[in-house]
Design a protein around this motif. Structure first.
Motif, mmCIF file in Angstrom:
data_model
loop_
_atom_site.group_PDB
_atom_site.id
_atom_site.type_symbol
_atom_site.label_atom_id
_atom_site.label_comp_id
_atom_site.label_asym_id
_atom_site.label_seq_id
_atom_site.Cartn_x
_atom_site.Cartn_y
_atom_site.Cartn_z
ATOM 1 N N LEU A 19 0.989 -1.144 0.008
ATOM 2 C CA LEU A 19 -0.051 0.009 0.075
ATOM 3 C C LEU A 19 0.841 1.351 0.090
ATOM 4 O O LEU A 19 0.488 2.404 -0.711
ATOM 5 C CB LEU A 19 -0.990 0.097 1.075
ATOM 6 C CG LEU A 19 -2.110 1.070 1.273
ATOM 7 C CD1 LEU A 19 -2.936 0.927 0.149
ATOM 8 C CD2 LEU A 19 -2.758 1.044 2.630
ATOM 9 N N MET A 20 1.906 1.289 0.885
ATOM 10 C CA MET A 20 2.868 2.357 0.639
ATOM 11 C C MET A 20 3.411 2.505 -0.599
ATOM 12 O O MET A 20 3.746 3.593 -1.027
ATOM 13 C CB MET A 20 3.798 2.193 1.775
ATOM 14 C CG MET A 20 3.270 2.439 3.392
ATOM 15 S SD MET A 20 4.372 1.934 4.518
ATOM 16 C CE MET A 20 5.644 3.257 4.385
ATOM 17 N N ALA A 21 3.904 1.270 -1.081
ATOM 18 C CA ALA A 21 4.749 1.326 -2.476
ATOM 19 C C ALA A 21 3.707 1.940 -3.388
ATOM 20 O O ALA A 21 3.990 2.939 -4.193
ATOM 21 C CB ALA A 21 5.148 0.223 -2.825
ATOM 22 N N ALA A 24 3.464 5.661 -3.160
ATOM 23 C CA ALA A 24 4.568 6.389 -3.442
ATOM 24 C C ALA A 24 4.441 6.429 -5.096
ATOM 25 O O ALA A 24 4.638 7.686 -5.436
ATOM 26 C CB ALA A 24 5.864 5.738 -3.242
ATOM 27 N N LEU A 25 3.866 5.380 -5.656
ATOM 28 C CA LEU A 25 3.669 5.633 -7.154
ATOM 29 C C LEU A 25 2.759 6.619 -7.527
ATOM 30 O O LEU A 25 2.930 7.441 -8.570
ATOM 31 C CB LEU A 25 3.274 4.077 -7.821
ATOM 32 C CG LEU A 25 4.568 3.166 -7.539
ATOM 33 C CD1 LEU A 25 3.914 1.968 -7.996
ATOM 34 C CD2 LEU A 25 5.548 3.520 -8.634
ATOM 35 N N MET A 26 1.651 6.481 -6.671
ATOM 36 C CA MET A 26 0.725 7.693 -6.917
ATOM 37 C C MET A 26 1.335 9.253 -6.636
ATOM 38 O O MET A 26 0.802 10.052 -7.457
ATOM 39 C CB MET A 26 -0.554 7.525 -5.972
ATOM 40 C CG MET A 26 -1.253 6.006 -6.379
ATOM 41 S SD MET A 26 -2.695 5.924 -5.221
ATOM 42 C CE MET A 26 -3.926 7.479 -5.347
ATOM 43 N N LEU A 27 2.095 9.275 -5.604
ATOM 44 C CA LEU A 27 2.473 10.704 -5.670
ATOM 45 C C LEU A 27 3.648 11.042 -6.725
ATOM 46 O O LEU A 27 3.447 12.201 -7.121
ATOM 47 C CB LEU A 27 3.459 10.712 -4.196
ATOM 48 C CG LEU A 27 2.694 10.753 -3.123
ATOM 49 C CD1 LEU A 27 3.716 10.438 -1.740
ATOM 50 C CD2 LEU A 27 1.578 11.871 -2.873
ATOM 51 N N GLN A 29 3.190 9.879 -9.814
ATOM 52 C CA GLN A 29 2.294 10.138 -10.926
ATOM 53 C C GLN A 29 1.599 11.524 -10.724
ATOM 54 O O GLN A 29 1.318 12.238 -11.733
ATOM 55 C CB GLN A 29 1.148 9.021 -11.040
ATOM 56 C CG GLN A 29 0.314 9.075 -12.148
ATOM 57 C CD GLN A 29 1.112 9.060 -13.647
ATOM 58 O OE1 GLN A 29 2.213 8.289 -13.874
ATOM 59 N NE2 GLN A 29 0.892 9.618 -14.725
ATOM 60 N N ALA A 30 1.311 11.715 -9.497
ATOM 61 C CA ALA A 30 0.712 13.236 -9.255
ATOM 62 C C ALA A 30 1.512 14.324 -9.540
ATOM 63 O O ALA A 30 0.821 15.440 -10.158
ATOM 64 C CB ALA A 30 -0.001 13.039 -7.934
ATOM 65 N N TYR A 31 2.794 14.184 -9.209
ATOM 66 C CA TYR A 31 3.715 15.379 -9.573
ATOM 67 C C TYR A 31 3.971 15.321 -11.302
ATOM 68 O O TYR A 31 3.711 16.509 -11.514
ATOM 69 C CB TYR A 31 5.212 15.047 -8.751
ATOM 70 C CG TYR A 31 6.223 15.877 -9.231
ATOM 71 C CD1 TYR A 31 6.150 17.125 -8.638
ATOM 72 C CD2 TYR A 31 7.069 15.444 -10.103
ATOM 73 C CE1 TYR A 31 7.035 17.848 -9.097
ATOM 74 C CE2 TYR A 31 7.973 16.382 -10.416
ATOM 75 C CZ TYR A 31 8.053 17.703 -9.894
ATOM 76 O OH TYR A 31 9.027 18.424 -10.576
ATOM 77 N N LEU A 32 4.123 14.165 -11.667
ATOM 78 C CA LEU A 32 4.209 14.159 -13.212
ATOM 79 C C LEU A 32 2.787 14.777 -13.814
ATOM 80 O O LEU A 32 2.956 15.739 -14.697
ATOM 81 C CB LEU A 32 4.350 12.835 -13.770
ATOM 82 C CG LEU A 32 5.896 12.445 -13.198
ATOM 83 C CD1 LEU A 32 6.260 10.931 -13.802
ATOM 84 C CD2 LEU A 32 7.163 13.022 -13.724
ATOM 85 N N ASP A 33 1.862 14.378 -13.411
ATOM 86 C CA ASP A 33 0.472 15.070 -14.230
ATOM 87 C C ASP A 33 0.455 16.343 -13.921
ATOM 88 O O ASP A 33 -0.069 17.270 -14.568
ATOM 89 C CB ASP A 33 -0.852 14.302 -13.388
ATOM 90 C CG ASP A 33 -0.793 12.766 -14.156
ATOM 91 O OD1 ASP A 33 -0.045 12.897 -15.008
ATOM 92 O OD2 ASP A 33 -1.418 12.121 -13.196
ATOM 93 N N ALA A 34 0.635 17.049 -12.550
ATOM 94 C CA ALA A 34 0.491 18.461 -12.333
ATOM 95 C C ALA A 34 1.641 19.234 -13.097
ATOM 96 O O ALA A 34 1.073 20.394 -13.715
ATOM 97 C CB ALA A 34 0.913 18.450 -10.568
ATOM 98 N N ILE A 172 -4.967 12.367 -2.404
ATOM 99 C CA ILE A 172 -4.365 11.001 -1.840
ATOM 100 C C ILE A 172 -4.266 10.598 -0.510
ATOM 101 O O ILE A 172 -4.344 9.601 -0.012
ATOM 102 C CB ILE A 172 -2.911 10.974 -2.500
ATOM 103 C CG1 ILE A 172 -3.017 11.114 -4.192
ATOM 104 C CG2 ILE A 172 -2.149 9.903 -2.136
ATOM 105 C CD1 ILE A 172 -1.382 11.240 -4.550
ATOM 106 N N ALA A 173 -4.164 11.837 0.294
ATOM 107 C CA ALA A 173 -4.116 11.549 1.705
ATOM 108 C C ALA A 173 -5.348 11.123 2.332
ATOM 109 O O ALA A 173 -5.411 10.234 2.970
ATOM 110 C CB ALA A 173 -3.763 12.801 2.571
ATOM 111 N N ALA A 174 -6.323 11.612 1.737
ATOM 112 C CA ALA A 174 -7.496 11.307 2.078
ATOM 113 C C ALA A 174 -8.077 9.665 1.781
ATOM 114 O O ALA A 174 -8.531 8.891 2.484
ATOM 115 C CB ALA A 174 -9.044 11.981 1.528
ATOM 116 N N MET A 175 -7.744 9.259 0.578
ATOM 117 C CA MET A 175 -7.590 8.163 0.177
ATOM 118 C C MET A 175 -6.736 7.006 0.986
ATOM 119 O O MET A 175 -7.414 5.771 1.257
ATOM 120 C CB MET A 175 -7.326 7.926 -1.276
ATOM 121 C CG MET A 175 -8.233 8.487 -2.503
ATOM 122 S SD MET A 175 -7.617 8.080 -4.253
ATOM 123 C CE MET A 175 -7.678 6.328 -4.276
#
Length: 457
Positions: A19-21, A24-27, A29-34, A172-175
Motif C-alpha cells: 500500500l505504501m509502495a 509512492a507511485l501515486m505521488l 504520478q501526481a507530480y508528473l501530471d501536475a 491522496i491523503a484522504a484515500m
C-alpha cells in the motif's frame, strides 16, 4: 529463542508495504501530471505571446519592424516574478530586435506557413521554456519570412505544479486514510474467527475431550478439524487407560486380598511349618500377580491406538531362538520338553522383535501352565509363519474364538490369567498377521499359527 511476532502485526506489515509502495507511485504520478498540466497551461500562454508578437511585425523602410505591445509579454508575467525574453529574426536568421538573442529552432528550415515549436533549454544558466514561431508577413505584395522566439523561466510553472500537487496530495491523503482504516478493520475482521477459536479453547474444561463445535471459515475449519482429530485420539487413549485401570483393579483385587488374608492367618499361628506354608502360598500368589500386572501392561500397550511401532525386516528364526532360550529354564524345571524346528535359510518378515518374542513367550507359558509335556516352536517360509504346538488338553473348536477375549479361560484350573492369547491376538493384529488355533498332531493338544502376509521387501 526469540518469540514469534504478532500475526496481526505481520499481516499489517505485509499489507501496508504494498500500500505504501502504491502510495509512492501515486505521488510520483501526481507530480508528473501536475507538471504536465502546468506546462500545458503555460505553453498556451507562450503560444498566445508568440502569436501577439507575430501579428505586430510589419515591413517598413525595406526591413522588418516590430512595435511590441506590453500585453504581449504581460500575459506571461505572474506573481512568481519569472523573466520573459523575446527576439525577432528574419528569414535569413539575422537578429532584428528583442531583449535577448535567443537560440533558434534546431530542426533547421521549416516549410512555409505558421509553425510553432516548444522546447526546454539551459540558456546562460537559466532554465527556460522556449517557444519558436515561424511565419510570414500577411501582405498581398510581400511575404517576407521571419521567426519569433520567446523564452520564459519556469518559476510560474513550478508554482502552479506545486499548487496542483497540493490539491492531489489532499486527495491522496484522504484515500490513504480511508484505505488504512479499511485495512485495519479488514485484518481485525479476518482474525476475529481465530480469536473466537482461541477463546473457545481457553474456556473449555481441561477434562473435556468433546469435539469443538464452532462455525469458522474454511482455512480455520481445517485447524478445527485437526484439533478435533487430536481430541479424538486423546479420547481413545483415555478410554484405553480407563479400561486398563478397570481391568487392573478388578483382576488385582482378588490376589492382593488373598495375600493379605494369608499374611493375617499366618500371624495368628505359632507353628513354623504353618508360617512356611503361608510364605510359600504368598510367594506363588505374588509371582502370579506380578505376571498378571506385566500382562495387563502389555495388553494396554498393544491396544493403545496411538502406539504404532515401526515394522522392520527381521528373521523369524532369530525370534524363535530368543523365545525358546528365555523359556528354557522354566520348562526344564517343570520337566517339559521344549524344542524348536527352523529351516536352514532365514525366514524374513516385517515385524517388531520384542513383540513377537512376547507372543511366543505367552504361547509357551500358556502351554506349560495348562499341562503340556512337549512344546515345539516352529518357523515356516512361504508365507512366513510362526507356530507353537503342544500336547496338552487343547481347546474345543467352539471356544477358540472366545479364548482370544481378555480374562476368558478355556477351562477351570491352571495358573493362567486369561490374557496370554489376548496379547498374542493383539500382536498379530499389529503385524497384520492371521492368527489361527488348530488341533495338534494326532488330534491332540493345540497348534497356534501366526501367518504373516508375505515377505515385505
Amino acid at each position: 529463542m526469540k518469540p514469534p511476532g504478532s500475526l496481526y502485526r505481520r499481516l499489517l506489515v505485509w499489507l501496508l508495504l504494498p500500500l505504501m509502495a502504491l502510495g509512492a507511485l501515486m505521488l510520483i504520478q501526481a507530480y508528473l501530471d501536475a507538471r504536465k498540466t502546468a506546462d500545458r497551461a503555460f505553453d498556451r500562454l507562450l503560444e498566445a505571446a508568440t502569436l501577439a508578437i507575430a501579428e505586430q511585425v510589419q515591413w517598413q523602410n525595406e526591413r522588418l519592424w516590430l512595435d511590441l505591445p506590453p500585453a504581449a509579454l504581460e500575459m506571461l508575467a505572474t506573481d512568481a516574478e519569472e523573466r520573459v525574453f523575446y527576439a525577432l529574426y528574419d528569414g535569413d536568421g539575422e537578429f532584428i530586435t528583442g531583449n535577448a538573442r535567443l537560440p533558434g529552432d534546431p530542426r533547421g528550415d521549416a516549410e512555409s506557413g505558421d509553425t510553432l515549436y516548444y522546447r526546454d533549454i539551459d540558456w546562460h544558466g537559466l532554465d527556460l521554456r522556449q517557444g519558436i514561431r515561424r511565419t510570414r508577413l500577411e501582405d498581398w505584395s510581400l511575404r517576407e519570412r521571419f521567426e519569433v522566439r520567446v523564452g520564459h523561466t519556469r518559476e510560474g510553472r513550478q508554482v502552479l505544479t506545486l499548487s496542483l500537487l497540493r490539491g492531489n496530495l489532499a486527495y491522496i491523503a484522504a484515500m490513504a486514510g480511508v484505505a488504512i482504516i479499511v485495512l485495519l478493520l479488514a485484518v481485525r475482521s479476518a482474525l476475529a474467527p481465530l480469536t473466537r477459536l482461541r477463546r473457545a479453547i481457553r474456556a473449555r474444561d481441561p477434562r473435556t475431550l468433546a469435539p469443538l463445535e464452532l462455525s469458522l471459515p474454511r482455512e480455520l475449519a481445517e485447524l478445527r478439524e485437526t484439533l478435533n482429530e487430536l481430541l479424538a485420539r486423546m479420547r481413545r487413549v483415555r478410554a484405553n487407560q480407563e479400561r486398563f485401570i478397570g481391568d487392573a483393579s478388578h483382576q488385582l483385587r482378588t490376589p492382593l486380598a488373598g495375600l493379605s488374608a494369608r499374611a493375617e492367618l499366618a500371624l495368628r499361628q505359632d507353628d513354623p511349618q504353618a508360617w512356611h506354608d503361608a510364605l510359600k502360598a504368598m510367594q506363588a500368589t505374588s509371582a502370579s500377580t506380578a505376571r498378571l500386572a506385566v500382562q495387563l501392561l502389555s495388553l494396554t500397550r498393544l491396544n493403545n491406538p496411538e502406539a504404532t511401532p515401526e515394522l522392520r525386516r527381521l528373521d523369524l528364526n532369530v525370534v524363535s531362538r530368543m523365545a525358546v532360550r528365555n523359556a528354557w529354564n522354566t520348562c526344564h524345571r517343570d520337566g517339559i520338553d521344549l524344542g524348536m524346528e527352523v529351516p536352514d535359510s532365514p525366514v524374513m518378515a516385517a515385524g517388531v522383535d520384542w513383540q513377537l518374542e512376547e507372543a511366543l513367550g505367552n504361547l509357551i507359558d500358556n502351554s506349560r501352565r495348562y499341562g503340556a509335556k512337549r512344546i515345539t516352536v516352529r518357523t515356516l517360509p512361504n508365507p512366513p509363519t510362526l507356530e507353537v504346538e503342544d500336547d496338552g488338553p487343547g481347546i474345543p473348536a467352539d471356544k477358540r474364538l472366545l479364548v482370544l477375549r481378555p480374562f476368558y479361560r478355556g477351562r477351570d484350573g491352571g495358573e493362567g490369567s486369561g490374557l496370554g492369547l489376548a496379547i498374542v491376538d493383539g500382536i498379530a493384529r499389529t503385524h497384520q498377521a492371521r492368527l489361527t488355533l488348530r488341533e495338534g498332531q494326532d488330534g491332540r493338544g493345540l497348534r497356534v499359527i501366526l501367518r504373516f502376509p508375505g515377505d515385505r521387501q
